[in-house]
Structures are given as structure tokens and as C-alpha cells.
Design a protein around this motif. Sequence first.
Motif, PDB file in Angstrom:
ATOM      1  N   TYR A  54     108.050 -94.641  -7.820  1.00  0.00           N
ATOM      2  CA  TYR A  54     108.206 -93.466  -8.675  1.00  0.00           C
ATOM      3  C   TYR A  54     109.489 -92.687  -8.390  1.00  0.00           C
ATOM      4  CZ  TYR A  54     103.346 -94.564  -9.595  1.00  0.00           C
ATOM      5  OH  TYR A  54     102.188 -95.218  -9.930  1.00  0.00           O
ATOM      6  N   LYS A  58     112.370 -91.881 -11.125  1.00  0.00           N
ATOM      7  CA  LYS A  58     112.801 -90.512 -11.403  1.00  0.00           C
ATOM      8  C   LYS A  58     114.324 -90.401 -11.295  1.00  0.00           C
ATOM      9  CE  LYS A  58     112.741 -86.761  -8.622  1.00  0.00           C
ATOM     10  NZ  LYS A  58     114.027 -86.194  -9.000  1.00  0.00           N
ATOM     11  N   ALA A  79     108.583 -88.161 -16.663  1.00  0.00           N
ATOM     12  CA  ALA A  79     107.266 -87.507 -16.599  1.00  0.00           C
ATOM     13  C   ALA A  79     106.245 -88.444 -15.951  1.00  0.00           C
ATOM     14  CB  ALA A  79     106.809 -87.100 -17.998  1.00  0.00           C
ATOM     15  N   LEU A  80     106.275 -89.718 -16.313  1.00  0.00           N
ATOM     16  CA  LEU A  80     105.367 -90.697 -15.690  1.00  0.00           C
ATOM     17  C   LEU A  80     105.651 -90.828 -14.195  1.00  0.00           C
ATOM     18  CD1 LEU A  80     105.338 -93.554 -18.365  1.00  0.00           C
ATOM     19  CD2 LEU A  80     103.548 -91.868 -17.921  1.00  0.00           C
ATOM     20  N   TYR A  82     106.924 -88.443 -12.233  1.00  0.00           N
ATOM     21  CA  TYR A  82     106.393 -87.231 -11.597  1.00  0.00           C
ATOM     22  C   TYR A  82     104.880 -87.326 -11.445  1.00  0.00           C
ATOM     23  CZ  TYR A  82     110.602 -84.330 -11.498  1.00  0.00           C
ATOM     24  OH  TYR A  82     111.839 -83.805 -11.212  1.00  0.00           O
ATOM     25  N   LYS A  83     104.218 -87.846 -12.478  1.00  0.00           N
ATOM     26  CA  LYS A  83     102.761 -87.993 -12.421  1.00  0.00           C
ATOM     27  C   LYS A  83     102.375 -88.945 -11.284  1.00  0.00           C
ATOM     28  CE  LYS A  83      98.774 -89.173 -15.211  1.00  0.00           C
ATOM     29  NZ  LYS A  83      98.285 -89.797 -16.439  1.00  0.00           N
ATOM     30  N   GLN A  86     102.774 -87.230  -7.979  1.00  0.00           N
ATOM     31  CA  GLN A  86     101.701 -86.253  -7.743  1.00  0.00           C
ATOM     32  C   GLN A  86     100.417 -86.948  -7.294  1.00  0.00           C
ATOM     33  OE1 GLN A  86     101.854 -82.979  -7.577  1.00  0.00           O
ATOM     34  NE2 GLN A  86     104.030 -83.109  -8.015  1.00  0.00           N
ATOM     35  N   VAL A  87     100.072 -88.042  -7.961  1.00  0.00           N
ATOM     36  CA  VAL A  87      98.869 -88.799  -7.601  1.00  0.00           C
ATOM     37  C   VAL A  87      98.996 -89.318  -6.176  1.00  0.00           C
ATOM     38  CG1 VAL A  87      97.556 -90.911  -8.093  1.00  0.00           C
ATOM     39  CG2 VAL A  87      98.273 -89.407  -9.971  1.00  0.00           C
TER      40      VAL A  87
END
Length: 95
Positions: A54, A58, A79-80, A82-83, A86-87
Motif C-alpha cells: 500500500y 500511495k 484512496a484504496l 490509504y484504506k 488503515q486496515v
Amino acid sequence: MEKFKKLKNEGNDFVKVGQYEEAVNKYSECMKLNTEECTVYTNRALCYLKLYKYEEAKQDCDHVLQIEDSNIKAFYRRALAYKGLQVRKKNMAGI
């Protein structure tokens, strides 16, 4: 320019068959020839997302958005990324 197109097409072919590491290598080769071509960055970002990398995804999207501040694919894939980050952070906190 011909070599760039050939490498990009090879990268695209690898993506179609799910060989994302190989595609990353081809797109990275493209970038050595042309750092301004946004498509290879968004394509490589897609591969990084598929590989759960990720932070790398980014960074590629950030690069594109510096060149083209309205690139929809870059916004979406960032956005994916960042998601995914976060996960991962939540999962690490839960251990």
C-alpha cells in the motif's frame, strides 16, 4: 519511445494474467525511460495494491497527482492504498 511502448504493453499483458510482480518490473523499466507518463505509475500502483504494498501504491499515486492534479485513477487508487494502510494499522494494533 518504441521500447517504452513495448515494455508498457508487456506490463499490461502481465496484469491481465495476474502476474503483478512481473508487471511491476516492466512498469519500473518504463519509468527509467519516461518519468512523466502517468499511466505507468497508475498501472504500477494497481499492481502494488494487488500485492498489498500500500505504501508503494500511495507513492506512485502521489507522483501522478503532482503531475496531473485531476487524475481520477490516481485519486481512486491512492484512496484504496490509504484504506489498506488503515486496515493494516488496525490489525497490527489488535495483535
